[in-house]
Design a protein around this motif. Structure first.
Motif, PDB file in Angstrom:
ATOM      1  N   GLY A  15       0.854  -1.177   0.000  1.00 63.02           N
ATOM      2  CA  GLY A  15       0.000   0.000   0.000  1.00 63.02           C
ATOM      3  C   GLY A  15       0.890   1.228   0.000  1.00 63.02           C
ATOM      4  N   ALA A  16       0.774   2.007  -1.062  1.00 64.89           N
ATOM      5  CA  ALA A  16       1.607   3.213  -1.157  1.00 64.89           C
ATOM      6  C   ALA A  16       0.762   4.340  -1.731  1.00 64.89           C
ATOM      7  N   GLY A  17      -0.222   4.762  -0.928  1.00 64.39           N
ATOM      8  CA  GLY A  17      -1.045   5.914  -1.298  1.00 64.39           C
ATOM      9  C   GLY A  17      -0.490   7.144  -0.622  1.00 64.39           C
ATOM     10  N   ARG A  18      -1.389   7.908   0.009  1.00 65.84           N
ATOM     11  CA  ARG A  18      -0.948   9.179   0.595  1.00 65.84           C
ATOM     12  C   ARG A  18       0.065   8.955   1.720  1.00 65.84           C
ATOM     13  N   VAL A  19      -0.238   8.050   2.647  1.00 66.07           N
ATOM     14  CA  VAL A  19       0.648   7.853   3.796  1.00 66.07           C
ATOM     15  C   VAL A  19       1.902   7.067   3.404  1.00 66.07           C
TER      16      VAL A  19
ATOM     17  N   ALA B  56      -0.761   1.978   9.845  1.00 61.16           N
ATOM     18  CA  ALA B  56      -0.817   3.405  10.172  1.00 61.16           C
ATOM     19  C   ALA B  56      -2.193   3.853  10.651  1.00 61.16           C
TER      20      ALA B  56
ATOM     21  N   ASP C 199      -7.872   1.082   5.992  1.00 62.21           N
ATOM     22  CA  ASP C 199      -8.151   0.306   7.210  1.00 62.21           C
ATOM     23  C   ASP C 199      -8.921  -0.985   6.928  1.00 62.21           C
TER      24      ASP C 199
ATOM     25  N   LEU D 130      -1.747  13.807  11.230  1.00 60.36           N
ATOM     26  CA  LEU D 130      -1.591  14.783  10.149  1.00 60.36           C
ATOM     27  C   LEU D 130      -2.610  14.423   9.089  1.00 60.36           C
TER      28      LEU D 130
ATOM     29  N   THR E 185       1.159  -2.259  -4.645  1.00 64.68           N
ATOM     30  CA  THR E 185      -0.152  -1.598  -4.587  1.00 64.68           C
ATOM     31  C   THR E 185      -1.142  -2.483  -5.347  1.00 64.68           C
ATOM     32  N   THR E 186      -2.220  -1.895  -5.879  1.00 64.97           N
ATOM     33  CA  THR E 186      -3.195  -2.740  -6.577  1.00 64.97           C
ATOM     34  C   THR E 186      -2.910  -2.849  -8.067  1.00 64.97           C
TER      35      THR E 186
ATOM     36  N   SER F   3       0.158   2.099 -10.504  1.00 63.14           N
ATOM     37  CA  SER F   3       0.202   2.888  -9.259  1.00 63.14           C
ATOM     38  C   SER F   3       1.465   2.566  -8.459  1.00 63.14           C
TER      39      SER F   3
ATOM     40  N   PHE G  67      -3.010  13.806   5.630  1.00 65.16           N
ATOM     41  CA  PHE G  67      -2.156  13.549   4.462  1.00 65.16           C
ATOM     42  C   PHE G  67      -2.988  13.836   3.205  1.00 65.16           C
TER      43      PHE G  67
ATOM     44  N   ALA H 106       0.366  -0.099   4.530  1.00 58.85           N
ATOM     45  CA  ALA H 106      -0.311   1.207   4.468  1.00 58.85           C
ATOM     46  C   ALA H 106      -1.485   1.164   3.497  1.00 58.85           C
ATOM     47  N   VAL H 107      -2.284   0.110   3.646  1.00 53.09           N
ATOM     48  CA  VAL H 107      -3.509  -0.012   2.838  1.00 53.09           C
ATOM     49  C   VAL H 107      -4.654   0.643   3.625  1.00 53.09           C
TER      50      VAL H 107
END
Ligand SMILES: NC(=O)c1ccc[n+]([C@@H]2O[C@H](COP(=O)([O-])OP(=O)(O)OC[C@H]3O[C@@H](n4cnc5c(N)ncnc54)[C@H](OP(=O)(O)O)[C@@H]3O)[C@@H](O)[C@H]2O)c1
Length: 276
Positions: free
Chosen positions: A11-15, A97, A73, A123, A36-37, A41, A125, A70-71
């Motif tokens: 998982g590599a999005g915003r966070v 996270a 929840d 924060l 990621t998916t 991405s 993000f 970091a996917v």
């Protein structure tokens, strides 16, 4: 030359992108595989981070010292279960996270000998590009196995986070605080604006009302604290007006009426005791 600990990102999005880039740029961790998916991405995340190798499946991930899951929840439990079943990956330290969910969400990994933890940075993000700029000084709530907490504290402190620990059983309430502190503010504002419109305030005046009242409220809150900044009928102890106003709001919208009653009760306590 010292060898950095390695990190796999699931998982590599915003966070994920934000922290991945900070750890890479500041020489804290060596970014390894980024899953990621989709291949596109994953490549975009690697490009933003400036390091790592895009991956499209758990099989083929190389062993790493840390795995940051970091996917979103709702995907955490399934991702942890799938990672625990992946052959060729020796136990390491896995963390997520989420603010609301505890490290126990990663229980399938713990059952296989992994150390598990959670690290929630307070924060918003909004985008990785903005979050990278805003990150220094961000409070970060750590929770999980003691053996994982000390190294995680070092990783997060190294990129400027201010770490503290939260007990697992308090995570839901800890996260609810942020919901009260930030998420409900737009809801309150939307309710106020709908009521103003309902009662004939010209729409053209709404932007000015929004800006002035919000700004004054924030200024007062910062200067005086919650109890000192509190005004309104509940703060004055005008129970008759609170009741009549609550009934009028409930006739307009039942849920808004219930919120008015609940918040007025809290306002009364805050005015009386100076705290909740
Ligand atoms: N956003 C915030 O302000 C914030 C603040 C503090 C904590 N958090 C926490 O941080 C975590 C991640 O949130 P986020 O906002 O970064 O989410 P996000 O921007 O939606 O990114 C989620 C990432 O997970 C990937 N993903 C989804 N399902 C996957 C799967 N099954 N396997 C591999 N990758 C998968 C997505 O892939 P694609 O890129 O292909 O879509 C995406 O890269 C959550 O636990 C959240 O509660 C968020």
């Amino acid at each position: 030359m010292s060898v950095l600990p390695t990190l796999n990102l699931i998982g590599a999005g915003r966070v994920g992108q934000t922290l991945g880039r900070l750890w890479h740029a500041q020489g804290v961790l060596q970014l390894q595989d980024v899953l990621t998916t989709s291949a596109a991405s994953a490549q975009a995340a690697v490009d933003f981070i400036g390091a790592g190798r895009p991956a499209t499946a758990l099989t083929g991930l190389r062993p790493a010292d840390y795995c940051f899951i970091a996917v979103p929840d709702r995907q955490l439990a399934a991702s942890a279960a799938a990672l625990a079943q992946t052959p060729g990956l020796p136990p390491a330290t896995a963390f997520h996270a989420s603010g609301a969910l505890a490290a126990a969400e990663l229980a399938p990994l713990q059952a296989r000998g992994w150390r598990i933890a959670s690290a929630h940075c307070i924060l918003s993000f909004a985008t990785p590009a903005t979050a990278v700029q805003q990150f220094a000084g961000t409070p970060c709530a750590l929770e999980g196995e003691a053996a994982a907490l000390a190294p995680l504290q070092a990783l997060f402190s190294a990129i400027g986070a201010q770490c503290f620990t939260v007990p697992a059983e308090d995570k839901l309430l800890y996260h609810a605080a942020a919901v009260f502190g930030t998420n409900f503010l737009p809801v309150l504002q939307a309710t106020a604006e709908a009521l103003w419109q309902h009662s004939g305030v010209p729409p053209a005046l709404l932007p000015r009302l929004r800006a002035t009242l919000l700004r004054n409220a924030v200024d007062n809150l910062l200067a005086l604290g919650p109890a000192g900044a509190l005004t309104g009928p509940a703060a004055r102890g005008d129970a008759a007006l609170v009741q009549r106003q609550g009934q009028a709001v409930a006739q307009w919208d039942e849920q808004a009426g219930a919120a008015y009653a609940a918040l007025s009760a809290l306002a009364g306590r805050l005015a009386r005791d100076g705290q909740l």
